[in-house]
Design an enzyme around this catalytic site. Sequence first.
Site, PDB file in Angstrom:
ATOM      1  N   GLU A  43      10.752   8.335 -17.292  1.00 43.58           N
ATOM      2  CA  GLU A  43       9.407   8.866 -17.537  1.00 43.58           C
ATOM      3  C   GLU A  43       8.910   8.482 -18.927  1.00 43.58           C
ATOM      4  O   GLU A  43       7.741   8.154 -19.124  1.00 43.58           O
ATOM      5  CB  GLU A  43       9.403  10.382 -17.376  1.00 43.58           C
ATOM      6  CG  GLU A  43       9.646  10.834 -15.939  1.00 43.58           C
ATOM      7  CD  GLU A  43       9.968  12.323 -15.853  1.00 43.58           C
ATOM      8  OE1 GLU A  43       9.092  13.130 -16.173  1.00 43.58           O
ATOM      9  OE2 GLU A  43      11.106  12.663 -15.493  1.00 43.58           O
ATOM     10  N   LYS A  62      18.125  21.328 -11.779  1.00 42.99           N
ATOM     11  CA  LYS A  62      17.395  20.099 -12.061  1.00 42.99           C
ATOM     12  C   LYS A  62      18.203  19.044 -12.803  1.00 42.99           C
ATOM     13  O   LYS A  62      19.042  19.357 -13.635  1.00 42.99           O
ATOM     14  CB  LYS A  62      16.149  20.415 -12.911  1.00 42.99           C
ATOM     15  CG  LYS A  62      15.133  21.252 -12.173  1.00 42.99           C
ATOM     16  CD  LYS A  62      14.256  20.422 -11.271  1.00 42.99           C
ATOM     17  CE  LYS A  62      13.078  19.912 -12.047  1.00 42.99           C
ATOM     18  NZ  LYS A  62      12.148  19.190 -11.178  1.00 42.99           N
ATOM     19  N   SER A  99      16.826  21.078 -16.876  1.00 46.17           N
ATOM     20  CA  SER A  99      15.685  21.938 -17.154  1.00 46.17           C
ATOM     21  C   SER A  99      16.211  23.225 -17.756  1.00 46.17           C
ATOM     22  O   SER A  99      17.253  23.728 -17.346  1.00 46.17           O
ATOM     23  CB  SER A  99      14.936  22.237 -15.855  1.00 46.17           C
ATOM     24  OG  SER A  99      14.226  23.458 -15.974  1.00 46.17           O
ATOM     25  N   HIS A 106       0.834  -1.215   0.000  1.00 43.79           N
ATOM     26  CA  HIS A 106       0.000   0.000   0.000  1.00 43.79           C
ATOM     27  C   HIS A 106       0.865   1.260   0.000  1.00 43.79           C
ATOM     28  O   HIS A 106       0.456   2.303   0.486  1.00 43.79           O
ATOM     29  CB  HIS A 106      -0.954   0.020   1.194  1.00 43.79           C
ATOM     30  CG  HIS A 106      -1.672  -1.274   1.414  1.00 43.79           C
ATOM     31  ND1 HIS A 106      -2.877  -1.567   0.806  1.00 43.79           N
ATOM     32  CD2 HIS A 106      -1.340  -2.380   2.124  1.00 43.79           C
ATOM     33  CE1 HIS A 106      -3.254  -2.783   1.163  1.00 43.79           C
ATOM     34  NE2 HIS A 106      -2.335  -3.318   1.952  1.00 43.79           N
TER      35      HIS A 106
END
Length: 481
Positions: free
Chosen positions: A313, A306, A300, A179
Amino acid sequence: MSTPAQDSGREINAPPEPVTPAQVNAAWGGRFARGPSEIMEKINASIGFDYRLADVDIEASMVHCRMLRAQKIISDPDAAAILGGLSQIRDEIAAGKFKFQTAHEDIHMNVEMRLKELIGPAAGRLHTARSRNDQVATDFRLWLRREIDAMIRGMTQLQAALIAQAEAHYDAILPGLTHFQSAQPVTFGHYLLAYVEMLGRDRGRLTDARRRMNECPLGAGALAGTPYAIDRGFTAAALGFDRPTENSLDAVSDRDFVVEFLAAASLLAVHLSRLAEEIIVWYSDRFRFITLSDQFTTGSSMMPQKRNPDAAELIRGKTGRVVGQVVSVLMMLKALPLAYSKDMQEDKEPVFDAVENLQLGLAAMTGMVADLKVNVAAMRAATTGSFITATDLADYLVMALKLPFRDAHEITGKLVSLAEGKQIGLADLSLAEMQPICPAITSEIYGFLTVEGSVARRTSYGGTAPDQVRAAIARAKARFL
Ligand code: ARG
């Protein structure tokens, strides 16, 4: 070329234009007075994507030609001319010199038209006892068979990268979750081997699909077979198929192999997306369990600090298109009567897209996994403060004090609640604090509350104990590498 609007205008107002040979299709234009409209040509053409079948198409044509020659269906000189022409075309394609033409519809006609340019009328004998329907069914199987082999190699490399990391970190401890909540400590090697198992099943499914698709449709003709004395065993064997297909109608209409491939590919994509998600979470600021290399992250354009896990992804994101492809082919096939219909030309792009993206995803995942650095201390630190060894405490009550597990669970729950109220860990509770809840508890309990002890005791077959993980790594190497 004329648009449909011009066509209808001309029908009413103007006499028909004289037909120029270029307008009528050279392969099937016999009964046609004029060629297709520009729109017809565009919707009909598959060369924009089926050019990928060029080399398998030529290979199958060569084998077909040799069979026709052996069966004395075509003459030796014609066969020699055809084989010479085909090998020249193969070279032209390999050298990037071949001109693929939309007017010639698909890869089969593009090759045949070029063959005619090269060797003249003998080219017309290649299509004896053959149809594009059995031809495309054969080509596509040959192509997909080869791609499955390449994909399995890619999957094996990913398994090897996972196993190497598992070997390096077979005893690194991190919180195992259920969970998405801390559940029990597990070892990182054990965690990675779970993905090795998934990939093993994916390989099994692709291998199984490959075995079933390895039958040769060539010789089924358009749908009914052929009156020529062909040798289907010869062509099947020469192309590396296990046997000729049994039924000519089924041979040209069956795309089960496409669906089976895409279904197996979808599950592979889902597995990759789950691993990608783990990597994204582990790499996030809150976790920092791993560091990804510069090679598999991007920056970025606005935020200089970043370093984003874009590869992970994208692997996660590509799942949608792969799963979409299996649905698209199933819907295309639904309610399609026997035998071939042009609908089936829509079977290829979904497969090309799935193969291309999965190969890319596998390679990127392999690179990412091979390059990632494990932050052992951060993983270990994440196991504290969440009562993650509560099950071990209950197991102590069962094993050392012989309590029934349900009673042990109840007592442990009370101890967790006590520690929670004091904002301390289970191991920080004194015997004096614990004994009012369970008088039989002795100091032996503390040996059960460390995460190292917790994983070390999980020695059941397939369990997370470092010794088990080392044995599992050895077995995984033998099974998969
Ligand atoms: N390009 C076609 C396909 O991919 C080849 C088969 C065409 N057959 C036909 N009868 N028009 O399905």
